[in-house]
Scaffold this motif. Structure first.
Motif, mmCIF file in Angstrom:
data_model
loop_
_atom_site.group_PDB
_atom_site.id
_atom_site.type_symbol
_atom_site.label_atom_id
_atom_site.label_comp_id
_atom_site.label_asym_id
_atom_site.label_seq_id
_atom_site.Cartn_x
_atom_site.Cartn_y
_atom_site.Cartn_z
ATOM 1 N N LYS B 311 0.844 -1.198 0.000
ATOM 2 C CA LYS B 311 0.000 0.000 0.000
ATOM 3 C C LYS B 311 0.876 1.244 0.000
ATOM 4 N N GLY B 312 1.929 1.203 0.830
ATOM 5 C CA GLY B 312 2.843 2.341 0.906
ATOM 6 C C GLY B 312 3.426 2.681 -0.459
ATOM 7 N N LEU B 313 3.802 1.633 -1.214
ATOM 8 C CA LEU B 313 4.393 1.858 -2.537
ATOM 9 C C LEU B 313 3.338 2.299 -3.551
ATOM 10 N N ALA B 314 2.170 1.667 -3.487
ATOM 11 C CA ALA B 314 1.096 2.028 -4.425
ATOM 12 C C ALA B 314 0.703 3.490 -4.243
ATOM 13 N N ASP B 315 0.760 3.952 -2.986
ATOM 14 C CA ASP B 315 0.375 5.339 -2.689
ATOM 15 C C ASP B 315 1.301 6.377 -3.326
ATOM 16 N N TYR B 316 2.495 5.955 -3.785
ATOM 17 C CA TYR B 316 3.378 6.924 -4.450
ATOM 18 C C TYR B 316 2.657 7.531 -5.650
ATOM 19 N N ALA B 317 1.788 6.738 -6.270
ATOM 20 C CA ALA B 317 1.100 7.201 -7.475
ATOM 21 C C ALA B 317 -0.298 7.720 -7.165
ATOM 22 N N ALA B 318 -0.606 7.903 -5.870
ATOM 23 C CA ALA B 318 -1.938 8.422 -5.503
ATOM 24 C C ALA B 318 -1.906 9.942 -5.548
ATOM 25 N N PRO B 319 -3.086 10.565 -5.729
ATOM 26 C CA PRO B 319 -3.114 12.035 -5.754
ATOM 27 C C PRO B 319 -2.555 12.601 -4.442
ATOM 28 N N GLY B 320 -1.766 13.619 -4.546
ATOM 29 C CA GLY B 320 -1.230 14.274 -3.352
ATOM 30 C C GLY B 320 -0.055 13.562 -2.722
ATOM 31 N N ALA B 321 0.577 12.637 -3.468
ATOM 32 C CA ALA B 321 1.670 11.849 -2.893
ATOM 33 C C ALA B 321 2.904 12.708 -2.628
ATOM 34 N N GLY B 322 3.033 13.784 -3.343
ATOM 35 C CA GLY B 322 4.224 14.620 -3.144
ATOM 36 C C GLY B 322 4.855 14.935 -4.490
ATOM 37 N N ALA B 323 5.513 16.072 -4.546
ATOM 38 C CA ALA B 323 6.051 16.526 -5.823
ATOM 39 C C ALA B 323 7.386 15.860 -6.117
ATOM 40 N N GLY B 324 7.663 15.730 -7.394
ATOM 41 C CA GLY B 324 8.996 15.322 -7.815
ATOM 42 C C GLY B 324 9.369 13.881 -7.534
ATOM 43 N N ILE B 325 8.377 13.023 -7.290
ATOM 44 C CA ILE B 325 8.708 11.612 -7.082
ATOM 45 C C ILE B 325 9.022 10.966 -8.426
ATOM 46 N N PHE B 326 8.189 11.295 -9.398
ATOM 47 C CA PHE B 326 8.346 10.676 -10.722
ATOM 48 C C PHE B 326 8.771 11.705 -11.754
ATOM 49 N N ALA B 327 9.460 11.209 -12.794
ATOM 50 C CA ALA B 327 9.909 12.097 -13.857
ATOM 51 C C ALA B 327 8.719 12.627 -14.645
#
Lengths: 465, 477
Positions: B311-327
């Protein structure tokens, strides 16, 4: 009410409560008390303190003290009521009886059960079903509300047309009265005509007469299965004609729900619906019984409805097939918000024969006030949910919504109906009670209240003021 | 006041929850917003009562939102639907601990009938296990765990610091900590650390279950068809890379059995419990580091065996996860599609039980086992196909009460919920009723659950409870 109630909690009062309710039994921090001051009516007020008895003895001591001190008490369970009945709007100590939550007895021989008030209704029903027993009242909140709360509000539900409401399943109530006396009303027998029916007085009394410590409930044998029919009609009159046909055919459905054109339009915006575009009303009926009888009943039901020429008719035998049909019904309330961001949800009831007139009248009120009014609900028993949909941010709409609500009440009363079939009057409908009850009735009720609660300490300001 | 438009996802959610609760009579429940005037529209009455101290919850939330700089959520309408499944409320019957209380205290339309102390509100509202059950039931889409995380972030205290040390610094030497925990006499254990240390002690490597399940068939063909030669990395998480290395070994053994093209990546903590604890910056750091490690490994399939890590990892792609995680959004979508539970890859495997197998085995379903879009609990499905009728699951999936930082902030509540959970397991297994026939043997699929169930296991009955990750029963020789 002869003596004034205590205006606040003194340090001496607090010391008493600390002794009677040690540890977590007493809550005094405002942050912790906040939720005990609110309910699903979205009204709120801060309690003076919250106490959580674990035993009946503590309640007896509490009520002796409260009577002596003229201390207002507001009984509370899970606070899921719709009309503010559990909100300490006039101050006082909230008494949460959630810790009295044991199922004491479920007896298949006596067809009765004894429970404490804090038992969750759906959990109780699951327990009875294990013994092939049935507790029919099914308020929409049954998974989150308690039997004690259901009894103090006389909760209704969809099955009322066949099985009645909570009142019809309460055989006995044990309650502690102001001053600490214990009243044992009714008992385990299904018949009982000795004396006045005190049990019925407690049901729906909104915590104004006593604090429940035990409820004796009536049970039925569990029906084997059920079946459902959905029928859509091009006019409201045709739909109600169809409903009449069902009763004329000698069928008493478990539930008979209807949705008017506005409600249907709302649903159509969020889901593919089976009915044609010109649909003005949809009926949804459930029957229960043995599996073999149901196969026949559903054919009779179909025939009875067919005489009113439905534009579409769907059926389901057994829970799996029925589920998609009832899913449509459950979408009504959320779907109403497709038509506007806010709503007033009224729950008037009219004599069953006046339903057409009432619904047509409510729709006309909506049209006159240029406001969406969606009607749906328990057609079988005349209990109609009237949703007045508006935008609270717009003052004009707000005013029109209130005008609609009052017009709905007036029409309901002119038809011989009641302003609340299920939710109760609490604080939100209290000002309208006098529209329905004459001074004579209100005086009689006040007199009864006076006998149970001479100082008026129990849930002041609620019910029929 | 928030005026949030309905979007498609939201409608879907509303429908789902209404399935579950049959709640047409709840006035104003699933609205697009909760309006002050929705209450005041029904308020000719209160106004007419001169001595009434009743207040409508008005939405004076503009400041609140400006302060937290968060997207306004739809507001709680106090319907109480969340009361159905909250494990903390169920175990305590204390309404002030219910999700509704938390939403009332800290949601956009806060309780206005009295002035409340911000710190006290934060302290009370943070008594949340973050299991997420209420969020799934809420017709308004209110996320109490998110509200709580925000409050915890706004009101930092020593427990967050401690939790952070726990997760970030102790992680490489958890094995040692676990051993050390066993050496500390109970009497010397600081009161608030007792439960957490007990959980750690349960993770000592020599406390693991003895394996008894031999996998006789791997769904090699199915795996090859779906993933071919795509590289696969395993996300071990704090426990699997620390005190319970055996989990990682078993997981790698199974992946090799599938014929996976196994690679390695240097991951850190998933960040899940850091976020819940109110440490969003540390969470973001962990997230960025993990995505970078994944990127370096050429964006492989990312296999997990802990429900909360997943769940923790899936949440990286959830809305509001934080800026600049993905390219970019493509990378984000690829990440979301890559996070896969190990048990799902093993669907169709066959096995046989050997010596030491218990008569019955309990299954504890972690709260985070089923994510939106999942057909069900993949771990439980795999175990039940391998163990058949031997596997018993309580009718109601109770929360174990772990709750990350709750172990430190309110161990007594965490314990109470844990005990309620064990009661449910006892009901399904019957180890109290027949201790000579049945043992308290429980498997699960989350490292937090393993720690918590170990720490709260019932004592007595002439036996001790055995708790482990399902990977522990798999023979790897």
């Amino acid at each position: 009410m002869t003596t004034a109630l205590a205006p606040a909690l003194t340090p001496t009062h607090l010391r008493f409560l600390e002794q009677l309710f040690p540890g977590e039994g007493l809550v005094t921090k405002p942050e912790e008390m906040a939720v005990f001051g609110a309910d699903s009516s979205r009204r709120s007020a801060l309690p003076w303190a919250v106490v959580r008895p674990r035993t009946e003895d503590q309640i007896v001591e509490l009520l002796k003290w409260a009577e002596a001190e003229r201390m207002p008490l507001v009984p509370r369970l899970r606070g899921t009521g719709m009309s503010g009945g559990a909100v300490p709007a006039f101050g006082g100590v909230v008494v949460s009886t959630l810790w009295l939550n044991r199922v004491l007895d479920i007896n298949a021989g006596d067809f009765c059960a004894e429970v404490e008030p804090g038992v969750v209704t759906a959990e109780f029903q699951a327990l009875t079903q294990k013994q092939k027993l049935f507790y029919p009242p099914d308020p929409a909140s049954l998974k989150i509300s308690t039997l004690g709360g259901n009894v103090s509000t006389c909760a209704g539900g969809m099955r009322a047309v066949k099985y009645g409401v909570t009142r019809d399943y309460v055989l006995g109530v044990r309650a502690v009265l102001p001053g600490g006396k214990i009243c044992d009303a009714g008992g385990r027998t299904h018949k009982n005509v000795v004396g006045l029916d005190l049990t019925r007085l407690f049901v729906g009394s909104c915590g104004t007469l006593g604090i429940f410590t035990k409820l004796t409930l009536k049970l039925l044998p569990l029906p084997e299965s059920s079946a459902t029919v959905l029928a859509a009609f091009p006019s409201l009159v045709a739909a109600l004609e169809g409903a009449k046909g069902v009763f004329r055919a000698g069928i008493l459905p478990t539930a008979m729900e209807f949705m008017d054109a506005t409600a249907c339009r709302g649903i159509a915006q969020i889901k593919d619906v089976p009915w044609p575009d010109n649909t003005q009303a949809v009926l949804l009926l459930k029957v229960d019984g043995s599996a073999s009888a149901l196969a026949e009943d559903i054919i009779r039901l179909e025939q009875a409805l067919s005489r009113a020429n439905p534009s579409c008719l769907l059926k389901g035998l057994g829970p799996k097939e029925e589920e998609p049909l009832w899913e449509i019904r459950r979408l009504v309330s959320p779907a109403a918000f497709q038509l506007g961001p806010d709503k007033l949800g009224e729950d008037v009831a009219v004599p069953r024969g006046k339903t057409v007139e009432a619904v047509e009248g409510f729709q006309a009120i909506g049209a006159e006030n240029n406001t969406h009014v969606a009607c749906y609900g328990h057609l079988g028993d005349g209990n109609i949910h009237v949703n007045i949909i508006y935008d609270a941010a717009d003052e004009g709409q707000r005013t029109r919504a209130k005008a609609c609500k009052e017009a709905v009440f007036r029409l309901t009363l002119s038809l011989g109906g009641t302003i609340s079939g299920e939710h109760g009057t609490g604080i939100t409908k209290a000002p309208y009670v006098s529209w329905q009850l004459s001074e004579t009735e209100r005086e009689l009720m006040a007199g009864i209240k006076q006998v149970f609660d001479p100082s008026g300490i129990l849930n002041p300001g609620k019910g029929w003021v | 006041m928030p005026n949030v438009k309905h979007d498609d996802t939201h409608d879907a959610k509303t429908n789902d929850t209404f399935d579950a609760q049959n709640n047409e009579d709840v006035n104003g429940v699933p609205g697009a917003k909760a309006a002050p005037a929705a209450a005041s529209g029904e308020k000719p009455d209160a106004a007419s009562n001169g001595n009434s101290n009743v207040a409508s919850n008005d939405n004076s939330n503009a400041n609140h939102n400006a302060k937290t700089n968060a997207k306004p959520e739809r507001d709680c309408v106090l319907c109480g639907c969340c009361l159905e499944l909250c494990p903390l409320f169920a175990a305590t019957n204390r309404e002030e601990l219910s999700p509704r209380a938390k939403a009332l205290l800290s949601g956009p339309s806060k309780f206005t009938a009295a002035t409340l102390d911000d710190d006290a509100v934060a302290e009370l509202a943070s008594l949340c296990l973050a299991c997420g059950k209420c969020e799934k039931l809420c017709p308004q889409g209110v996320s109490v765990p998110r509200l709580v995380a925000r409050l915890r972030a706004e009101h930092p205290d020593f427990r967050q610091w401690l939790w952070k040390q726990w997760v970030t610094k102790l992680q490489p030497c958890w094995s040692l900590a676990a051993k050390g925990a066993g050496l500390i006499p109970e009497a010397l254990t600081p009161a608030n650390l007792g439960l957490a240390l007990k959980g750690l002690r349960g993770l000592r490597p020599d406390n693991g279950l003895r394996p008894w399940l031999t996998v006789t068939r791997f769904p090699v063909e199915e795996f090859r068809q779906q993933y071919g030669e795509r590289p696969v990395v395993l996300f071990d998480g704090c426990v699997g890379s620390g005190p319970r290395k055996a989990w990682g070994q078993a997981a790698r053994f199974l992946l090799r059995g599938l014929g996976a093209n196994l690679a390695e990546a240097g991951f850190s903590c998933c960040g899940s419990t850091l976020g819940v604890a109110g440490l969003p910056e540390d969470q973001l750091t962990a997230r960025r580091a993990n995505v970078e490690a994944w990127r370096k490994a050429d964006r492989p399939l990312l296999v997990t065996y802990c429900a909360t890590c997943r769940k923790g990892l899936a949440d990286y792609a959830a809305p509001g996860a934080g800026a600049g995680i993905f390219a970019n959004s493509d990378e984000e979508a690829l990440w979301a599609a890559s996070v896969t539970p190990l048990s799902g890859l093993l669907s169709g495997a066959a096995g046989k039980v050997g010596r030491g197998v218990p008569t019955v085995v309990g299954w504890h379903r972690p709260c985070h086992a089923v994510l939106p879009g999942d057909p069900g609990d993949a771990d439980c499905k795999l175990m039940s196909s391998l163990l058949g009728a031997r596997l018993r699951t309580p009718a109601k999936a109770n929360c174990c009460g772990f709750g990350g930082i709750m172990q430190l902030s309110a161990p007594e509540l965490s314990t109470q919920v844990g005990q309620a959970c064990w009661n449910g397991l006892d009901g399904a297994l019957g180890f109290t009723a027949a201790p000579e026939v049945v043992s308290a043997y429980v498997l699960t699929g989350c490292s937090g659950c393993v720690m918590q169930l170990t720490a709260t296991a019932p004592a007595g009955h002439g036996q001790h409870a055995q708790v482990g990750h399902w990977l522990e029963i798999v023979k790897t020789d």
